[in-house]
Design a protein around this motif. Structure first.
Motif, mmCIF file in Angstrom:
data_model
loop_
_atom_site.group_PDB
_atom_site.id
_atom_site.type_symbol
_atom_site.label_atom_id
_atom_site.label_comp_id
_atom_site.label_asym_id
_atom_site.label_seq_id
_atom_site.Cartn_x
_atom_site.Cartn_y
_atom_site.Cartn_z
ATOM 1 N N ALA A 46 0.818 -1.216 0.000
ATOM 2 C CA ALA A 46 0.000 0.000 0.000
ATOM 3 C C ALA A 46 0.858 1.275 0.000
ATOM 4 N N ALA A 47 2.181 1.143 0.155
ATOM 5 C CA ALA A 47 3.043 2.324 0.257
ATOM 6 C C ALA A 47 3.235 3.041 -1.082
ATOM 7 N N HIS A 48 3.042 2.336 -2.181
ATOM 8 C CA HIS A 48 3.184 2.916 -3.521
ATOM 9 C C HIS A 48 2.451 1.982 -4.490
ATOM 10 N N PRO A 49 1.763 2.514 -5.513
ATOM 11 C CA PRO A 49 1.027 1.646 -6.432
ATOM 12 C C PRO A 49 1.897 0.551 -7.074
ATOM 13 N N TYR A 50 3.151 0.857 -7.383
ATOM 14 C CA TYR A 50 4.026 -0.146 -8.002
ATOM 15 C C TYR A 50 4.302 -1.316 -7.064
ATOM 16 N N PHE A 51 4.347 -1.054 -5.773
ATOM 17 C CA PHE A 51 4.697 -2.099 -4.815
ATOM 18 C C PHE A 51 3.684 -3.232 -4.793
ATOM 19 N N ALA A 52 2.433 -2.933 -5.116
ATOM 20 C CA ALA A 52 1.410 -3.989 -5.149
ATOM 21 C C ALA A 52 1.742 -5.054 -6.198
ATOM 22 N N THR A 53 2.502 -4.678 -7.220
ATOM 23 C CA THR A 53 2.840 -5.629 -8.287
ATOM 24 C C THR A 53 4.054 -6.496 -7.949
ATOM 25 N N ILE A 54 4.823 -6.098 -6.913
ATOM 26 C CA ILE A 54 6.048 -6.843 -6.608
ATOM 27 C C ILE A 54 6.135 -7.331 -5.161
ATOM 28 N N ALA A 55 5.193 -6.962 -4.320
ATOM 29 C CA ALA A 55 5.292 -7.243 -2.887
ATOM 30 C C ALA A 55 5.400 -8.738 -2.580
ATOM 31 N N GLU A 56 4.887 -9.576 -3.429
ATOM 32 C CA GLU A 56 4.927 -11.022 -3.182
ATOM 33 C C GLU A 56 6.192 -11.690 -3.719
ATOM 34 N N LEU A 57 7.055 -10.926 -4.413
ATOM 35 C CA LEU A 57 8.303 -11.501 -4.913
ATOM 36 C C LEU A 57 9.190 -11.914 -3.744
ATOM 37 N N ARG A 58 9.921 -12.978 -3.935
ATOM 38 C CA ARG A 58 10.906 -13.431 -2.954
ATOM 39 C C ARG A 58 12.258 -13.383 -3.645
ATOM 40 N N VAL A 59 12.948 -12.256 -3.478
ATOM 41 C CA VAL A 59 14.217 -12.006 -4.151
ATOM 42 C C VAL A 59 15.223 -11.451 -3.145
#
Length: 184
Positions: free
Chosen positions: A60-73
């Motif tokens: 929720a901190a930035h719209p782009y983060f919703a697309t990557i928050a579940e990545l495990r990198v």
């Protein structure tokens, strides 16, 4: 609290990432991969990269983060614009930085490489402090892993062509390689 096991560089801040595992036992570490990352893209403030590598990025901190928050990198090392360095994974463990990748016919580059992320983007030059720190880190890594030579340092774009573009066209390979020679 005990220090984490493995190869941790003394001059880096240590933030162990859960996104790492053991390397294959029959695999020599002989490749260094240079990346760039900025979160949000093109911005260099905050601790969002650290949050991503530690699995605590707030979608929720930035719209782009919703697309990557579940990545495990993760990456072994992250060099900020000011040259500060954070180590997320011990050098002798496998960080999850390269993804689907191939170097000189060998697939799964995470198995045999060390990944360094530079805070940056494809369309902005890197800082003098970053080049200096990167050269110092590279010299230290080469002391631990003599099989990593100048010829075995590459960009993410070279091991994942068509999928990745980093460290980007503004990364000065000639400058970096000259600085490694001075740091060794």
């Amino acid at each position: 609290m005990n220090a984490p096991s493995g190869i941790w560089l003394a001059d880096a801040r240590h933030c162990p990432s859960p996104n790492a595992d053991e390397r294959p036992t029959d695999c020599e570490t002989d490749l260094l991969v240079i990346h760039n990352i900025s979160l949000p893209p093109g911005e260099f403030t905050g601790d969002y990269v650290e949050d991503l590598f530690l699995n605590r990025l707030d979608p929720a901190a930035h719209p782009y983060f919703a697309t990557i928050a579940e990545l495990r990198v993760s990456a072994h090392l992250f060099v900020r614009r000011n040259g500060d360095c954070i180590q997320f994974v011990a050098l002798d463990r496998r960080a999850w930085h390269a993804g689907v990748s191939c170097f000189q016919g060998r697939e799964r580059c995470n198995d045999f490489s060390i990944g360094i992320e530079l805070e940056g983007s494809d369309d902005q030059p890197f800082t003098a402090a970053q080049y200096e720190r990167l050269a110092q880190l590279t010299a230290q890594i080469m002391q631990h892993y003599p099989a990593i030579t100048i010829e075995r340092i590459t960009g993410h774009s070279d091991i994942a062509p068509g999928r990745k573009t980093d460290p980007g066209p503004l990364f000065d390979w000639q400058r970096y390689r000259a600085m490694i020679g001075q740091a060794c």
